[in-house]
Design a protein around this motif. Structure first.
Motif, short mmCIF file in Angstrom:
data_model
loop_
_atom_site.label_atom_id
_atom_site.label_comp_id
_atom_site.label_asym_id
_atom_site.label_seq_id
_atom_site.Cartn_x
_atom_site.Cartn_y
_atom_site.Cartn_z
N THR A 135 0.87 -1.12 0.07
CA THR A 135 0.05 0.02 -0.13
C THR A 135 0.87 1.32 -0.08
O THR A 135 2.30 1.04 0.04
N GLU A 136 0.28 2.43 -0.12
CA GLU A 136 1.11 3.56 0.02
C GLU A 136 1.90 3.58 1.33
O GLU A 136 3.31 4.07 1.20
N ALA A 137 1.26 3.16 2.51
CA ALA A 137 1.91 3.47 3.69
C ALA A 137 3.09 2.28 3.88
O ALA A 137 4.17 2.73 4.17
N SER A 138 2.86 1.04 3.21
CA SER A 138 3.95 -0.10 3.42
C SER A 138 5.02 0.46 2.50
O SER A 138 6.35 -0.19 2.75
N PHE A 139 4.80 0.71 1.26
CA PHE A 139 5.77 1.10 0.40
C PHE A 139 6.58 2.48 0.89
O PHE A 139 7.90 2.20 0.84
N VAL A 140 6.04 3.26 1.60
CA VAL A 140 6.78 4.26 2.06
C VAL A 140 7.84 3.59 3.35
O VAL A 140 9.06 4.10 3.56
N LYS A 141 7.38 2.76 4.26
CA LYS A 141 8.02 2.22 5.18
C LYS A 141 8.97 1.35 4.79
O LYS A 141 10.34 1.50 5.17
N GLU A 142 8.81 0.70 3.47
CA GLU A 142 9.99 -0.14 2.96
C GLU A 142 11.08 0.92 2.32
O GLU A 142 11.97 0.59 2.47
N LEU A 143 10.66 2.06 1.84
CA LEU A 143 11.81 3.20 1.33
C LEU A 143 12.38 3.43 2.54
O LEU A 143 13.86 3.54 2.26
N GLU A 144 11.91 3.84 3.64
CA GLU A 144 12.66 4.09 4.91
C GLU A 144 13.70 3.06 5.42
O GLU A 144 14.87 3.31 5.61
N THR A 145 13.15 1.80 5.37
CA THR A 145 13.99 0.66 5.74
C THR A 145 15.09 0.45 4.59
O THR A 145 16.18 0.32 5.25
N LEU A 146 14.95 0.75 3.65
CA LEU A 146 15.97 0.57 2.61
C LEU A 146 16.99 1.77 2.49
O LEU A 146 17.85 1.64 1.92
N GLY A 147 16.63 3.13 3.06
CA GLY A 147 17.40 3.84 3.03
C GLY A 147 17.26 4.66 1.67
O GLY A 147 18.25 5.48 1.60
#
Length: 141
Positions: free
Chosen positions: A48-60
């Protein structure tokens, strides 16, 4: 290791070990019990948009101030979209689109692919084409 990991009690298998008993050609085998086991796998859930943003944060990748613009750019270029729900009416030049037209619009991307904007993000056909080209011409990345 491969398939041997599925066998219970088998830690490692090499060429010198044998899992099966010695068999000869033409030997009759007796099967006492056969138990069918059904197993279904499910793919991981779509972002989802929220989980995608969280993944971007996790990957830096990127910075918090750029996450919204990244998602917006992916949507504007029709690389991602939200599937159209059954109760949403898709209109094309004032007329409601049929099922086949709806599928064609979704595959091509564009406004009709966006749906309500909520729910899972799905890649469009153009996203797969772009990824394939990038992987082919920039293998180091």
């Amino acid at each position: 290791r491969g398939y041997a990991a599925a066998w219970e009690g088998v830690a490692s298998v090499d060429a010198s070990q044998s899992i099966l008993p010695p068999l000869t050609e033409g030997q009759e085998l007796n099967c006492a019990v056969v138990e069918p086991v059904e197993h279904h796998t499910k793919p991981p859930p779509r972002y989802t948009e929220a989980s995608f943003v969280k993944e971007l944060e996790t990957l830096g990748v990127g910075r918090p101030s750029t996450y919204a613009s990244v998602v917006q750019t992916l949507r504007q270029r029709a690389y991602i979209g939200t599937p159209i729900k059954a109760d949403e009416v898709v209109r094309s030049k004032g007329k409601a689109a049929s099922g086949a037209a709806r599928i064609a619009q979704r595959v091509a991307g564009g406004g009709e692919f966006m749906g309500s904007g909520r729910g899972p993000l799905c890649p469009s056909l153009s996203a797969f084409v772009v990824c394939t080209l990038l992987e082919k011409h920039f293998p180091a990345y």
